[in-house]
Write an enzyme that holds these catalytic residues in place. Structure first.
Site, mmCIF file in Angstrom:
data_model
loop_
_atom_site.group_PDB
_atom_site.id
_atom_site.type_symbol
_atom_site.label_atom_id
_atom_site.label_comp_id
_atom_site.label_asym_id
_atom_site.label_seq_id
_atom_site.Cartn_x
_atom_site.Cartn_y
_atom_site.Cartn_z
ATOM 1 N N GLY A 1 0.022 0.165 -5.384
ATOM 2 C CA GLY A 1 -1.220 -0.700 -5.022
ATOM 3 C C GLY A 1 -2.558 0.044 -6.076
ATOM 4 N N TYR B 1 12.289 -4.861 -5.621
ATOM 5 C CA TYR B 1 11.042 -5.143 -6.271
ATOM 6 C C TYR B 1 9.878 -3.745 -6.066
ATOM 7 C CZ TYR B 1 6.567 -6.451 -8.469
ATOM 8 O OH TYR B 1 5.370 -6.264 -9.125
ATOM 9 N N ASP C 1 14.247 -9.421 -11.163
ATOM 10 C CA ASP C 1 14.378 -9.055 -9.860
ATOM 11 C C ASP C 1 14.065 -10.154 -9.075
ATOM 12 O OD1 ASP C 1 11.280 -8.684 -8.644
ATOM 13 O OD2 ASP C 1 11.654 -8.071 -10.640
ATOM 14 N N CYS D 1 14.919 -7.403 7.289
ATOM 15 C CA CYS D 1 14.136 -8.688 7.201
ATOM 16 C C CYS D 1 14.450 -9.316 6.084
ATOM 17 C CB CYS D 1 12.595 -8.316 7.126
ATOM 18 S SG CYS D 1 11.710 -9.999 6.972
ATOM 19 N N ASN E 1 -0.030 0.828 5.995
ATOM 20 C CA ASN E 1 0.641 0.130 4.993
ATOM 21 C C ASN E 1 1.427 -1.100 5.746
ATOM 22 O OD1 ASN E 1 3.430 0.652 3.139
ATOM 23 N ND2 ASN E 1 2.246 -1.083 3.174
ATOM 24 N N GLY E 2 0.960 -2.262 5.499
ATOM 25 C CA GLY E 2 1.590 -3.323 6.491
ATOM 26 C C GLY E 2 0.810 -4.461 6.652
ATOM 27 N N CYS F 1 5.410 -14.191 2.953
ATOM 28 C CA CYS F 1 5.495 -13.056 3.931
ATOM 29 C C CYS F 1 4.339 -12.775 4.782
ATOM 30 C CB CYS F 1 5.676 -11.793 3.036
ATOM 31 S SG CYS F 1 5.794 -10.316 3.784
ATOM 32 N N CYS G 1 1.004 -1.167 -0.242
ATOM 33 C CA CYS G 1 -0.134 -0.056 0.120
ATOM 34 C C CYS G 1 0.754 1.248 0.032
ATOM 35 C CB CYS G 1 -0.855 -0.016 1.265
ATOM 36 S SG CYS G 1 -2.086 -1.141 1.233
#
Ligand code: SF4
Length: 478
Positions: free
Chosen positions: A35, A254, A358, A445, A111-112, A394, A9
């Site tokens: 998004g 990406y 990628d 991460c 976002n998340g 993820c 997002c």
């Protein structure tokens, strides 16, 4: 947009600008790559908040132009573009999410992915709360409205301490904007300023560039930044330095735009550096290096530079094809890939090609591209991938398929090569990737490659965990 790698997002906010809503619209346009499922803007005149959201791209949602901009015309605004990572793609889940509670109104853009959202929602429902969406963001409005949280000396900080997972958040209260990142800083969020002094927040710096705002700095993990009539103020809801960050390095590979700077590093420059490292790790004898556009382009430039093999554009992406809704049939899916990526026969026919992409997720889209290159007469095809094999899903806001659907799950390199129908395949090593990035290796991460999730996850929870019933509301589906 690659159908196998879905965006997350994009967030934007601006305080104290006569053209706040128009600038939010422009900022959202520049974040459109994050998004395309829905978009929305909430604005405030200092007393009341108004909000307009809809399904589709920014252009589609705000296609009526002047009318809606006049209604929203206010000096404080926030905006959101969405790709669904919790809750399906429906009008009920559009953001910003506007709510009213005992202290006034609040609009939230997220976002998340909150990994404890289902638990929290169960708890609230057990005490009689009702929800009008199926996303993980609505629970935040319930936490804000809870009397025991309101009475805390810093209600927002108190609320954030109840959240677990990945969250960059922008809140619009009637008189201010509050923007924050989770203690691990998984998703990006930065601050800027216009030449007239209005403060801006955005997921990526490309949105600041879009409105000629100057980049000031990133919001720190665990920091809350307030934008109000007195300017910009900062406070922390976790003690700085007590949590090792876990920035999503896949944003660099990406998701983010090439002209953006995130996690203190320009995206294009880092991708080029990764491409050079990839050429050192996996050299090849080839006549030409071609990228899979657009996200493979920067890495391909680096690969060509290092290997001294000429770079060329062997494929051209069509930017005018949106979702084609063709998916059930394999043959039609391959035609869809062809439609989106056209091969330049003159570049590839009779040549040994190094193709740089990628990443590879399911592998079916990549194989479609390879077949198209063969049909165009490529003599040899050597696949080079600028990240390691993706083996784990993820849980922090990127919509990858399940573990079982990932190409590299339970397949060795030989099997991957056979599946892709290429002459050779070479993936970037995790060590090489982390060495290219500027921050210390443990500040990123890497869970989708290593399986090491820094925030413990419940693997049983998925995107649709809150879709218990067929909740559907038709508002402005257009
Ligand atoms: S698991 Fe992968 S995509 Fe998800 S946050 Fe971590 S690095 Fe990013």
């Amino acid at each position: 947009m690659d159908p196998e790698k879905k965006e997350n997002c994009g967030l934007f906010g601006i305080f104290g600008d006569a053209e706040a809503v128009h600038k939010t619209y422009l900022g959202l346009h520049s974040l459109q790559h994050r998004g395309q499922e829905s978009a929305g803007i909430a604005s405030s005149n200092g007393e009341f908040i108004q909000c307009y959201t809809g399904m589709g791209t920014v252009r589609r949602v705000f296609r009526t132009g002047r009318g809606i901009f006049q209604k929203l015309h206010n000096p404080i605004a926030i905006g959101h573009v969405r790709y669904s990572t919790t809750g399906s793609s429906k009008a009920i889940n559009c953001q910003p999410l506007l709510a009213e509670y005992s202290r006034g109104q609040v609009a939230v853009a997220h976002n998340g992915n909150l990994i404890n959202a289902t638990l929290l929602r169960d708890e609230y429902e057990a005490h009689g709360s009702i929800f009008s969406s199926t996303n993980d963001t609505e629970i935040i409005t319930h936490l804000i409205a809870k009397p025991t949280h309101i009475s805390n000396h810093d209600p927002l900080a108190h609320v954030l301490n109840h959240l677990q997972g990945a969250y960059s958040l922008v809140f619009l209260f009637a008189d201010r904007i509050e923007a924050t990142r989770d203690p691990y800083g998984i998703r990006p969020l930065c601050i800027g300023q216009t030449d007239k002094g209005a403060c801006v927040v955005a997921s990526e710096t490309c949105a600041l560039d879009a409105i000629d705002a100057k980049f000031i700095r990133e919001i720190e993990p665990g920091e809350i930044v307030t934008l109000d009539n007195n300017g910009l103020h900062s406070r922390f809801f976790v003690t700085p330095g007590t949590v090792t960050p876990a920035h999503c390095i896949f944003e660099h590979i990406y998701f983010a735009k090439q002209n953006s700077t995130i996690f203190n590093e320009n995206v294009h420059e880092l991708r080029k550096k990764i491409g050079r490292q990839l050429a050192k790790e996996h050299p090849v004898e080839a006549d030409v290096v071609i990228p899979v556009p657009d996200s493979g382009t920067s890495a391909a430039v680096g690969y060509a530079e290092e290997s001294k093999i000429p770079f060329d554009m062997g494929m051209v992406r069509s930017h005018y094809i949106g979702r084609t809704f063709i998916t059930p049939d394999q043959k039609l899916r391959e035609l869809e890939v062809k439609l989106k990526l056209s091969v330049i026969k003159e570049v590839v026919a009779g040549k040994r090609i190094a193709v740089v992409d990628d990443s590879i997720v399911r592998g079916t889209t990549t194989r479609g591209k390879i077949r198209t290159l063969r049909q165009a007469g490529a003599k040899q095809i050597h696949m080079r991938v600028s990240c390691p094999p993706i083996r784990f899903p993820c849980f922090y806001g990127i919509d990858f398929p399940t573990k079982e659907e990932l190409l590299a799950n339970n397949r060795d390199l030989k099997q991957i090569k056979e599946f892709l129908e290429v002459d050779s395949v070479g993936y970037m090593s995790l060590e090489g990737l982390l060495n290219c990035a500027t921050l210390p290796a443990d500040h990123y991460c890497t869970a989708c490659w290593s399986g090491k999730y820094k925030i413990p996850v419940d693997t049983a929870v998925n995107k649709f965990s809150m879709e218990r019933y067929q909740m559907q509301m038709f508002k402005d589906e257009q």
